[in-house]
Design an enzyme around this catalytic site. Structure first.
Site, PDB file in Angstrom:
ATOM      1  N   ASP A 130      -7.291   1.672  -1.965  1.00 43.13           N
ATOM      2  CA  ASP A 130      -7.335   0.947  -0.702  1.00 43.13           C
ATOM      3  C   ASP A 130      -7.599  -0.545  -0.854  1.00 43.13           C
ATOM      4  OD1 ASP A 130      -6.702   3.074   0.943  1.00 43.13           O
ATOM      5  OD2 ASP A 130      -8.762   3.738   1.136  1.00 43.13           O
ATOM      6  N   TYR A 142      -8.813   6.401   7.982  1.00 47.29           N
ATOM      7  CA  TYR A 142     -10.238   6.254   7.691  1.00 47.29           C
ATOM      8  C   TYR A 142     -10.759   4.887   8.110  1.00 47.29           C
ATOM      9  CZ  TYR A 142     -11.703  10.476   5.230  1.00 47.29           C
ATOM     10  OH  TYR A 142     -12.079  11.763   4.925  1.00 47.29           O
TER      11      TYR A 142
END
Length: 638
Positions: free
Chosen positions: A296, A381
């Site tokens: 990420d 998320y």
């Protein structure tokens, strides 16, 4: 005002970088800019800097030509307005630049225009695809010849009942599109056959969850005299602590030059601290899902996805916010409002003793901590990251994972050994969140050594007749070949960062100790693509010698990188790690076995680590705290 070498990027510097590159013929109207970062000067340059000294500001700029998929990088001196270095990126050796924001929509459009995908959806009885979401997902690198040299994304499909619906409640299982972004086509479509799309919605907004509770009384946090910290530009001072705040597009929040005042000395502890990477590998072996492992920070850029924080929702109390400036896909300055939150929190009891030999007199002090945080959203998320500074010299880092679990589908009631059925036919695959903190220690100076400390029981014998004795075993991490270390809860393992040249009043080297909260390291097999690309996550700690080019634990360009970069490449025999400039790369995070309680929105899952002074101070540094309310805490009046 003359800048400091570690000041965050300004809008003018970002604009200047683009102008310099265009004037040099290295960029044009169609060029995109996946990443623009400050080229941070070395420690000694920063340490030697004095207010008013001239500063040469340099930016590392990653460029992408969408028509060809070719990336290149440049080092631009925005003070002198010149290009210092430039090189093309080899997509096979270097990897690809990070994913552009505009590629999210581009991926969605490419997939929806593909005849094979439309047929696969029709085979599932889905002909109206306006509300379908074709997610832009990092492709990884699986040495597939057809993908060699191409700029790729993979795309899973989800459905919505309407535009604000939770798409992760309705995954279209058994279908993945491999997208060539440069040629704007689906390179390969994998369709293992229709699976019923879960019908039950997963709404979490108040209009869908019933009436709110009515028995929760107000909790007001006020500081009538204002907070106890001060901000001078980006220099933050609080309770003997001093540090510099920074924010960049890749890592988000960065702390520089963390020091603690001890008497008349301002003592350095950390030169730099950040979250440098986070991998999210999934456990689903299905042919349409077994590639899923997101990086990420390196693939999606943590900082560019930062939230605008809101009082009473994300932060509570007497708050100070700081905006951040990053470059967008066009190298245009973009201000992220309220990206950083700073506030104080009560943290319960700090120390106390009731003296039973002195008429039970009691002394106690409450703990207060300074919180520096930011929150970012990456697809399903949401991650909240917190640095905590305490009055006793402790530093903590905490990551809170929340948001929505990623999902797939099976027939309702079907059991799978690598997922949890969280609603009828809706499966949440097992996965890991493997964070990596970068810590550049400067414990009373830059020449540090890391020692691994285990607690070990001693054998019963003449020196231990009752078998109760235990001691510590200290092992210096002396050479780069020994750089990768595992945590061991059975031995209470921790790592002391010492300065062999600085001693406390007992004659021992001063130290700060990294106390881990270990979970499993990477569970993917050693011969997997994930293990090659996320090598940092195969150990709880790596210790490397600091070098200017060693910026990220998985290398500069992990997007589609074949693996072996970063700490794996830096941990080779022959490089001494004793009494030198070091970087610690600490891996931590939960292995997430989703629960029914994680749906439709997940309560925060916490993880982190602690840095504790260990002989750094000569005694408890919080003895001078005032008693709350201005008096002693003891007796009946307490």
């Amino acid at each position: 005002m003359t800048p400091h070498p570690l000041d965050p990027l300004t809008a003018d510097e970002i604009t200047t970088a683009r102008t310099v590159l265009e004037d040099a013929g290295l960029a044009g109207e169609t060029t995109r800019y996946p990443l623009v970062l400050l080229d941070e000067p070395d420690r000694h340059t920063v340490t030697a800097h004095r207010p008013g000294h001239p500063v040469a500001r340099r930016l590392r700029v990653t460029l992408l030509e969408p028509a060809t998929g070719h990336g290149h990088e440049a080092l631009v001196d925005v003070t002198a307005r010149t290009v210092l270095a430039h090189r093309p990126l080899d997509p096979e050796a270097d990897g690809q630049p990070p994913i552009l924001f505009e590629e999210y929509e581009r991926c969605d459009a490419i997939v929806k225009a593909d005849p094979g995908w439309r047929k696969a959806m029709a085979d599932r009885g889905i002909t109206d695809t306006q509300l379908a979401v074709c997610a832009p997902l990092a492709a990884g690198n699986f040495a597939i010849e057809e993908e060699r040299g191409r700029r790729m994304l993979r795309s899973l499909t989800f459905l919505r009942c309407e535009t604000t619906d939770n798409a992760f409640a309705h995954p279209v299982a058994g279908l993945v599109a491999d997208v060539d972004l440069t040629e704007a086509r689906v390179l390969r479509l994998t369709d293992t056959g229709p699976v019923p799309v879960p019908a039950e919605c997963g709404r979490y907004e108040p209009q869908f969850t019933g009436p709110p509770r009515t028995d929760l009384k107000p909790l007001d946090i006020t500081q009538p005299d204002g907070p106890s910290f001060t901000l001078d530009g980006t220099v933050l001072t609080w309770q003997n602590w001093q540090l510099r705040l920074d924010f960049n597009a890749r890592e988000g929040l960065v702390l520089h030059q963390i020091c603690h005042r001890d008497g008349d000395r301002l003592r350095p502890i950390l030169h730099r601290a950040s979250l440098a990477e986070m991998a999210v590998p999934y456990a689903d072996p299905d042919a349409t899902r077994n590639w899923v492992c997101y990086l990420d920070v390196g693939e999606y850029t943590l900082g560019r996805n930062a939230n605008a924080l809101r009082l009473g929702c994300d932060c509570l109390g007497e708050i100070r916010y700081l905006d951040a400036v990053v470059a967008d896909d066009h190298c245009t300055p973009q201000t992220l409002p309220n990206a950083i939150c700073i506030h104080e929190e009560d943290h319960g009891l700090l120390w106390k003793h009731t003296n039973m030999f002195a008429d039970f007199a009691a002394e106690s002090r409450r703990s207060r901590r300074l919180v520096i945080s930011f929150i970012t959203t990456l697809g399903n998320y949401d991650y909240a990251f917190y640095w905590y500074l305490y009055q006793d010299g402790t530093i903590e880092f905490e990551a809170k994972s929340t948001g929505l679990v990623q999902t797939t589908a099976t027939a309702p009631g079907e059991h799978t050994g690598h997922a949890t059925e969280i609603a009828p036919g809706l499966q949440a695959p097992f996965h890991q969140h493997l964070f990596c903190a970068r810590l550049d220690p400067a414990v009373d100076g830059h020449a540090n050594t890391v020692e691994e400390i285990d607690v070990v029981p001693l054998p019963t014998g003449p020196d231990n007749p009752r078998g109760n004795a235990f001691t510590t075993r200290t092992t210096p991490v002396a050479d780069a070949a020994e750089a990768g270390r595992f945590a061991d809860t059975t031995a209470g393992r921790r790592w002391a960062i010492t300065n062999p040249a600085a001693h406390n009043r007992m004659g021992r080297p001063v130290a700060y100790t990294l106390v881990p909260q270990p979970g499993p390291t990477l569970l993917a097999r050693p011969d997997s693509a994930a293990a090659r690309r996320v090598g940092y996550a195969t150990r709880h700690l790596w210790v490397t010698a600091t070098r200017p080019e060693r910026r990220f634990p998985d290398g500069d360009y992990p997007n589609q990188h074949p693996g072996g970069a970063g700490v794996l490449a830096w941990s080779r025999p022959g490089e001494s790690l004793l009494a030198t400039e070091l970087t610690l790369w600490h891996t931590f995070g939960p292995t997430h076995l989703p629960r029914l309680e994680d749906w439709p929105i997940m309560p925060v899952d916490r993880c982190g680590f602690t840095l504790r002074p260990t002989g750094f101070f000569d005694r408890n540094p919080a003895l001078d705290l005032p008693a709350e309310g201005g008096g002693h805490c003891g007796g009946e009046g307490c």
